[in-house]
Motif scaffolding. Structure first.
Motif, PDB file in Angstrom:
ATOM      1  N   UNK A 130       0.814  -1.215   0.000  1.00  0.00           N
ATOM      2  CA  UNK A 130       0.000   0.000   0.000  1.00  0.00           C
ATOM      3  C   UNK A 130       0.851   1.269   0.000  1.00  0.00           C
ATOM      4  N   UNK A 131       0.535   2.175  -0.914  1.00  0.00           N
ATOM      5  CA  UNK A 131       1.100   3.516  -0.919  1.00  0.00           C
ATOM      6  C   UNK A 131       0.156   4.439  -0.156  1.00  0.00           C
ATOM      7  N   UNK A 132       0.712   5.376   0.618  1.00  0.00           N
ATOM      8  CA  UNK A 132      -0.072   6.294   1.434  1.00  0.00           C
ATOM      9  C   UNK A 132       0.137   7.718   0.931  1.00  0.00           C
ATOM     10  N   UNK A 133      -0.981   8.381   0.611  1.00  0.00           N
ATOM     11  CA  UNK A 133      -0.915   9.739   0.093  1.00  0.00           C
ATOM     12  C   UNK A 133      -1.712  10.658   0.994  1.00  0.00           C
ATOM     13  N   UNK A 134      -1.050  11.634   1.592  1.00  0.00           N
ATOM     14  CA  UNK A 134      -1.722  12.691   2.349  1.00  0.00           C
ATOM     15  C   UNK A 134      -1.978  13.845   1.390  1.00  0.00           C
ATOM     16  N   UNK A 135      -3.246  14.229   1.287  1.00  0.00           N
ATOM     17  CA  UNK A 135      -3.605  15.329   0.389  1.00  0.00           C
ATOM     18  C   UNK A 135      -4.579  16.247   1.117  1.00  0.00           C
ATOM     19  N   UNK A 136      -4.048  16.984   2.089  1.00  0.00           N
ATOM     20  CA  UNK A 136      -4.881  17.824   2.940  1.00  0.00           C
ATOM     21  C   UNK A 136      -4.606  19.297   2.802  1.00  0.00           C
ATOM     22  N   UNK A 137      -4.100  19.718   1.639  1.00  0.00           N
ATOM     23  CA  UNK A 137      -3.708  21.121   1.435  1.00  0.00           C
ATOM     24  C   UNK A 137      -4.722  21.857   0.578  1.00  0.00           C
ATOM     25  N   UNK A 138      -6.008  21.559   0.806  1.00  0.00           N
ATOM     26  CA  UNK A 138      -7.050  22.111  -0.048  1.00  0.00           C
ATOM     27  C   UNK A 138      -7.535  23.497   0.313  1.00  0.00           C
ATOM     28  N   UNK A 139      -7.014  24.048   1.430  1.00  0.00           N
ATOM     29  CA  UNK A 139      -7.516  25.381   1.785  1.00  0.00           C
ATOM     30  C   UNK A 139      -6.667  26.104   2.822  1.00  0.00           C
ATOM     31  N   UNK A 140      -6.103  25.409   3.801  1.00  0.00           N
ATOM     32  CA  UNK A 140      -5.359  26.073   4.883  1.00  0.00           C
ATOM     33  C   UNK A 140      -4.100  25.271   5.205  1.00  0.00           C
TER      34      UNK A 140
END
Length: 354
Positions: free
Chosen positions: A287-297
């Protein structure tokens, strides 16, 4: 409405990527077949306008995603929770649906499949103790008020191409909040042991039944992260020995019994407001893990060296774009420059592993 799970049969109005009728040149037919056997999408999260931020950053990310999708192709987007700050919505009529979702994504004309975050299930600043509030986001799916919003249940799955008997990919949206809440919900419906077991049984069965070569899961809370919240089991620096949901230990155990044990290819995560592509770890297989939480702040990392990465960047607005083909995936990270223009920062191709 305490929704649990249901498989989402996509409406006919959504693009299914159906194979075009053979006509014209051989090269055109080959191109049509290639497009029909690929799935492209963007991922973003933590985008629902924190207090005082206003719509500018959220709109800029929406426009940047639209620009990349116009250039490289997209079928849909995955939204990774904390969809409406600071404490979700009060109803399907809540004005925040317009100001914090519909209007910022006016130019992003693709379906958005969403998962719930802690702020979507809170009375206040993200404590996670009001899961019934998340049900309003499920109700909005059925309200007929949006052409973009998709959340048919608190946890659900969908295949793509949607009308294909042998889809290329299957996607599983998971509900992490009851297993990670800082303050547990007093309603026993959301007890992490009971709710976690129900969701785990559904997920294990759905994964086992899936015939898609690519299996993708997404949720709000991370398994691994170099951001401020950190890895599941020791969120926010809490001792791992504490048997409470605030550490994320129940969520860690859930993911290891499902995502890790059953060979999910990609796990998309939010909660930390940065961008990370984390390398697979031995305890969780391929499993590859991708954090993508830069959508606003966006925020800084907590410990940039906590987990080994292919690439990461903090303190910037951005998102990921992915294309899945039969035997490989292509993943790309984009950040926004000062003018809001998306700039490619990283791209790699990864072969599919059986």
């Amino acid at each position: 409405m305490h929704t649990t799970s249901r498989t989402f049969a996509l409406l006919g109005v959504l693009s299914a990527g159906a194979l075009l009728s053979a006509c014209g040149s051989d090269s055109s037919a080959t191109a049509a077949r290639s497009e029909a056997t690929a799935v492209s999408f963007v991922t973003f999260g933590d985008a629902g306008q924190q207090s005082g931020t206003g719509p500018a950053a959220q709109t800029a990310v929406g426009d940047a995603m639209a620009a990349v999708c116009a250039q490289r192709g997209c079928d849909f987007a995955l939204e990774l929770g904390d969809n409406i700050y600071l404490s979700g919505v009060d109803s399907v009529e809540d004005e925040q649906w317009q100001s914090k979702f519909e209007q910022p994504y006016t130019n992003f004309n693709y379906p958005i499949f969403a998962a719930l975050g802690n702020h979507d299930n809170s009375h206040g600043p993200g404590e996670g103790s009001a899961n019934s509030r998340g049900d309003f986001q499920v109700e909005y799916h059925y309200s007929g008020r949006s052409t973009k919003w998709n959340m048919p249940a608190r946890y659900y799955n969908f295949a793509w191409p949607a009308e294909d008997d042998a889809p290329l990919a299957e996607f599983f949206a998971l509900d992490s909040n009851p297993l990670t809440a800082i303050v547990p919900d007093p309603d026993p419906t959301w007890n992490f042991l009971i709710y976690g077991q129900q969701q785990q049984a559904w997920f294990q069965q759905a994964l086992a039944a899936s015939k898609a070569p690519w299996k993708i899961a997404f949720a709000h809370h991370p398994y691994l992260s170099n951001g401020l919240h950190g890895n599941a089991g020791s969120y926010d620096g809490l001792p791992q020995a504490l048997p409470i949901t605030a550490t994320g230990a129940p969520w860690r155990d859930f993911l290891e019994a499902t995502v890790c044990a059953q060979g999910v290819d990609l796990f998309f995560q939010g909660h930390d407001h940065d961008l990370e592509w984390i390398k697979p770890v031995s305890r969780c297989g391929k499993t590859h893990f991708i954090v993508s939480g830069a959508g606003e702040a966006p925020r800084p990392f907590g410990n940039a060296n906590r987990n080994e990465v292919f690439w990461q960047q903090d303190r910037t607005l951005g998102f990921f774009w992915f294309r899945l083909e039969q035997e490989r995936l292509i993943g790309a990270a984009y950040v926004l420059d000062a003018a809001g223009v998306p700039r490619l920062q990283f791209e790699q191709t990864v072969p599919r592993q059986d």
